[in-house]
Design a protein around this motif. Structure first.
Motif, PDB file in Angstrom:
ATOM      1  N   SER A  56      -9.809  -3.263  -0.390  1.00  0.00           N
ATOM      2  CA  SER A  56     -11.268  -3.246  -0.323  1.00  0.00           C
ATOM      3  C   SER A  56     -12.091  -4.023  -0.994  1.00  0.00           C
ATOM      4  N   MET A  57     -11.681  -3.762  -1.843  1.00  0.00           N
ATOM      5  CA  MET A  57     -12.513  -3.754  -3.396  1.00  0.00           C
ATOM      6  C   MET A  57     -12.543  -5.313  -3.671  1.00  0.00           C
ATOM      7  N   PRO A  58     -13.087  -5.999  -4.241  1.00  0.00           N
ATOM      8  CA  PRO A  58     -13.015  -7.596  -4.982  1.00  0.00           C
ATOM      9  C   PRO A  58     -12.927  -7.370  -6.281  1.00  0.00           C
ATOM     10  N   LEU A  59     -13.031  -6.372  -6.737  1.00  0.00           N
ATOM     11  CA  LEU A  59     -13.576  -5.672  -7.623  1.00  0.00           C
ATOM     12  C   LEU A  59     -11.873  -5.905  -8.258  1.00  0.00           C
ATOM     13  N   LEU A  60     -11.116  -5.461  -7.526  1.00  0.00           N
ATOM     14  CA  LEU A  60      -9.420  -5.607  -7.956  1.00  0.00           C
ATOM     15  C   LEU A  60      -8.812  -6.262  -7.179  1.00  0.00           C
ATOM     16  N   TRP A  61      -9.354  -7.068  -6.687  1.00  0.00           N
ATOM     17  CA  TRP A  61      -8.415  -8.317  -5.998  1.00  0.00           C
ATOM     18  C   TRP A  61      -7.744  -9.383  -6.407  1.00  0.00           C
ATOM     19  N   PRO A  62      -6.597  -9.586  -6.826  1.00  0.00           N
ATOM     20  CA  PRO A  62      -6.154 -10.287  -7.169  1.00  0.00           C
ATOM     21  C   PRO A  62      -6.561 -11.950  -8.244  1.00  0.00           C
ATOM     22  N   GLN A  63      -6.237 -12.454  -9.280  1.00  0.00           N
ATOM     23  CA  GLN A  63      -7.279 -13.185 -10.091  1.00  0.00           C
ATOM     24  C   GLN A  63      -7.015 -15.133  -8.399  1.00  0.00           C
ATOM     25  N   SER A  64      -6.195 -14.538  -7.556  1.00  0.00           N
ATOM     26  CA  SER A  64      -6.088 -15.819  -7.049  1.00  0.00           C
ATOM     27  C   SER A  64      -6.769 -15.883  -5.408  1.00  0.00           C
ATOM     28  N   LEU A  65      -7.547 -14.536  -5.425  1.00  0.00           N
ATOM     29  CA  LEU A  65      -8.288 -14.296  -4.257  1.00  0.00           C
ATOM     30  C   LEU A  65      -9.760 -14.629  -4.795  1.00  0.00           C
ATOM     31  N   ARG A  66      -9.840 -14.045  -5.631  1.00  0.00           N
ATOM     32  CA  ARG A  66     -11.415 -14.223  -6.252  1.00  0.00           C
ATOM     33  C   ARG A  66     -11.722 -15.403  -6.769  1.00  0.00           C
ATOM     34  N   GLY A  67     -10.725 -15.915  -6.923  1.00  0.00           N
ATOM     35  CA  GLY A  67     -11.228 -17.289  -7.331  1.00  0.00           C
ATOM     36  C   GLY A  67     -11.304 -17.612  -8.924  1.00  0.00           C
ATOM     37  N   PRO A  68     -11.852 -19.063  -8.855  1.00  0.00           N
ATOM     38  CA  PRO A  68     -11.874 -19.678 -10.870  1.00  0.00           C
ATOM     39  C   PRO A  68     -13.471 -18.909 -10.881  1.00  0.00           C
ATOM     40  N   THR A  69     -14.052 -19.521 -12.416  1.00  0.00           N
ATOM     41  CA  THR A  69     -15.092 -18.750 -12.883  1.00  0.00           C
ATOM     42  C   THR A  69     -15.884 -20.205 -12.280  1.00  0.00           C
ATOM     43  N   PRO A  70     -17.794 -19.793 -12.392  1.00  0.00           N
ATOM     44  CA  PRO A  70     -18.310 -20.844 -11.262  1.00  0.00           C
ATOM     45  C   PRO A  70     -18.077 -21.809 -13.072  1.00  0.00           C
ATOM     46  N   CYS A  71     -18.056 -23.760 -12.323  1.00  0.00           N
ATOM     47  CA  CYS A  71     -17.621 -24.431 -12.426  1.00  0.00           C
ATOM     48  C   CYS A  71     -18.800 -25.125 -12.239  1.00  0.00           C
ATOM     49  N   TYR A  72     -18.920 -26.238 -13.791  1.00  0.00           N
ATOM     50  CA  TYR A  72     -20.106 -27.115 -13.785  1.00  0.00           C
ATOM     51  C   TYR A  72     -19.950 -28.274 -14.009  1.00  0.00           C
ATOM     52  N   ASP A  73     -20.180 -28.556 -14.159  1.00  0.00           N
ATOM     53  CA  ASP A  73     -20.488 -30.610 -14.568  1.00  0.00           C
ATOM     54  C   ASP A  73     -19.163 -30.696 -15.141  1.00  0.00           C
ATOM     55  N   ASP A  74     -18.936 -29.917 -16.513  1.00  0.00           N
ATOM     56  CA  ASP A  74     -18.295 -30.407 -17.465  1.00  0.00           C
ATOM     57  C   ASP A  74     -16.782 -30.090 -17.127  1.00  0.00           C
ATOM     58  N   GLY A  75     -16.083 -29.637 -15.711  1.00  0.00           N
ATOM     59  CA  GLY A  75     -15.370 -28.861 -15.849  1.00  0.00           C
ATOM     60  C   GLY A  75     -14.833 -28.885 -14.379  1.00  0.00           C
ATOM     61  N   ALA A  76     -13.255 -28.939 -14.734  1.00  0.00           N
ATOM     62  CA  ALA A  76     -12.376 -29.517 -13.711  1.00  0.00           C
ATOM     63  C   ALA A  76     -11.928 -27.894 -12.521  1.00  0.00           C
ATOM     64  N   SER A  77     -12.423 -28.065 -10.961  1.00  0.00           N
ATOM     65  CA  SER A  77     -12.350 -27.327  -9.784  1.00  0.00           C
ATOM     66  C   SER A  77     -11.375 -27.002  -9.292  1.00  0.00           C
ATOM     67  N   GLU A  78     -10.904 -25.388  -9.335  1.00  0.00           N
ATOM     68  CA  GLU A  78     -10.313 -24.890  -8.277  1.00  0.00           C
ATOM     69  C   GLU A  78     -10.779 -24.110  -7.184  1.00  0.00           C
ATOM     70  N   ILE A  79      -9.839 -24.339  -5.920  1.00  0.00           N
ATOM     71  CA  ILE A  79     -10.765 -23.603  -4.033  1.00  0.00           C
ATOM     72  C   ILE A  79     -11.322 -21.387  -4.961  1.00  0.00           C
ATOM     73  N   ASN A  80     -12.890 -21.835  -4.732  1.00  0.00           N
ATOM     74  CA  ASN A  80     -12.870 -20.509  -4.657  1.00  0.00           C
ATOM     75  C   ASN A  80     -13.156 -19.587  -2.872  1.00  0.00           C
ATOM     76  N   LEU A  81     -12.462 -19.132  -2.604  1.00  0.00           N
ATOM     77  CA  LEU A  81     -12.394 -18.393  -1.804  1.00  0.00           C
ATOM     78  C   LEU A  81     -13.144 -17.106  -1.479  1.00  0.00           C
ATOM     79  N   LEU A  82     -13.862 -16.913  -2.408  1.00  0.00           N
ATOM     80  CA  LEU A  82     -15.135 -15.441  -2.078  1.00  0.00           C
ATOM     81  C   LEU A  82     -16.961 -16.420  -2.176  1.00  0.00           C
ATOM     82  N   PRO A  83     -17.687 -16.462  -1.240  1.00  0.00           N
ATOM     83  CA  PRO A  83     -18.654 -16.426  -1.618  1.00  0.00           C
ATOM     84  C   PRO A  83     -19.754 -16.739  -1.913  1.00  0.00           C
TER      85      PRO A  83
END
Length: 362
Positions: A56-83
């Motif tokens: 139930s707690m996103p803190l303990l979810w696998p990285q594939s569900l938690r998504g990437p760190t915030p992506c800025y103009d100078d970086g590549a993006s992956e799909i982020n599943l959390l709001p």
């Protein structure tokens, strides 16, 4: 009640004086003397398991569900599943780095939670280097999800509200609902008053506070189907739409960030930010300070706000499609419940956007 006053001084004095209340309570539950903890044994048997938290707690979810760190103009993006309120990341736009830091009590939630946990862990492991991570993080989550706000009468609130907490054995049976409740603490005891008859068979709820569903999901591992306090935040979208100089204006007039959207519309801060898009800086300052409204145009403001909300709706549509497209292999039994949780949440967000657009257009 289990407060820091109940923890033996011989145990407390092992830790730095600035250790947080949260960290200390979790340390006591993890490492306290068995004899001191025995009185809480029946209560502990009612707690959720670590597996419950992992579900139930996103803190303990696998990285594939938690998504990437915030992506800025100078970086590549992956799909982020959390709001975005949870992850700080977006799929449909590149964030600009904020011009200023500001408090976000209902945003960047996962990063803030991780920071609190790892700071607590560092405080404890410096004293007990052999402490088990799974045991400590489990008890940290127990304190996080089952504590009550605890402040003695006349006591000044701490800088960090997480340091005003106590555990109330068996009072944590109350589930949360978006209801008016009557909970009072008089310095000696908590009193819970309910209007239902004790023999009615109805569950008695209490309110954990007027929190949006993203906050409830991160902090407690659940959210409500109907939540009058639900909200999303347009900060990433608005900052993307405003230049650094316009952001500076918002900051100087204390309207920087926390642009809330609910099903009934947007907050005043959002309206103020929208005016900055078409007013001169002088007119906007006069408007923001309450000196003059002559340059304000509700139609223009609403059109800008609608575009911002549509941008969030697009984010919801993109993420919903990504969640629905996950293959069975990617959604095995270990992930199915989590994916379902996220999909339902994103559909709530999409519905909230639709309702807010309707409210703004009226």
């Amino acid at each position: 009640m289990l407060t820091t006053r109940r923890i033996p001084m011989s145990f407390k004095r092992k830790f730095p004086k600035d250790i947080s209340v949260h960290a200390l309570l979790a340390a006591f539950l993890s490492l306290g003397d068995k004899e001191d903890l025995q009185k809480y044994e029946l209560w502990r048997q009612t707690w959720p398991t670590r597996e419950d938290f992992e579900d139930s707690m996103p803190l303990l979810w696998p990285q594939s569900l938690r998504g990437p760190t915030p992506c800025y103009d100078d970086g590549a993006s992956e799909i982020n599943l959390l709001p975005p309120s949870i992850s700080g990341a977006w799929n449909t736009l590149r964030k600009r780095k904020n011009e200023h830091d500001y408090e976000t009590p209902h945003q960047n939630l996962l990063a803030q939670q991780e920071k609190r946990l790892h700071k607590a862990w560092s405080s404890v492991v410096s004293v007990f280097p052999d402490v088990d991570w799974e045991t400590y993080s489990y008890n940290w989550l127990i304190v996080n999800t089952r504590s009550f706000y605890y402040l003695m009468p006349g006591q000044k609130p701490p800088e960090d509200r997480n340091d005003a907490m106590a555990l109330l054995p068996f009072a944590d049976y109350f589930n949360h609902s978006d209801v008016e409740d009557d909970v009072k603490f008089d310095g000696q005891k908590y009193v819970f008053r309910a209007t239902r008859r004790y023999d009615s068979g109805e569950e008695i709820y209490m309110s954990y506070g007027p929190h949006p569903n993203d906050f409830l999901l991160v902090e407690y591992g659940f959210y409500l189907d109907e939540n009058g306090s639900d909200a999303i935040y347009l900060d990433g979208i608005i900052f993307r739409d405003l230049s650094a100089s316009l952001q500076e204006e918002l900051y100087l007039q204390q309207y920087y960030g926390n642009y809330e959207v609910t099903a009934t519309g947007v907050c005043y801060r959002t309206e103020i930010a929208a005016c900055l898009k078409y007013m001169t800086k002088r007119d906007w300052r006069n408007y923001a300070l309450g000196y003059s409204t002559k340059s304000s145009d509700a139609q223009k403001s609403n059109a800008i706000i609608q575009e911002w909300i549509r941008a969030y709706a697009k984010e919801a549509d993109t993420t919903i499609a990504a969640l629905e497209a996950l293959s069975p292999r990617e959604t095995d039994q270990k992930y199915t419940g989590k994916v379902s949780t996220l999909l339902r949440r994103w559909k709530q967000i999409r519905s909230l956007c639709d309702k807010a657009l309707e409210a703004v257009s009226c």
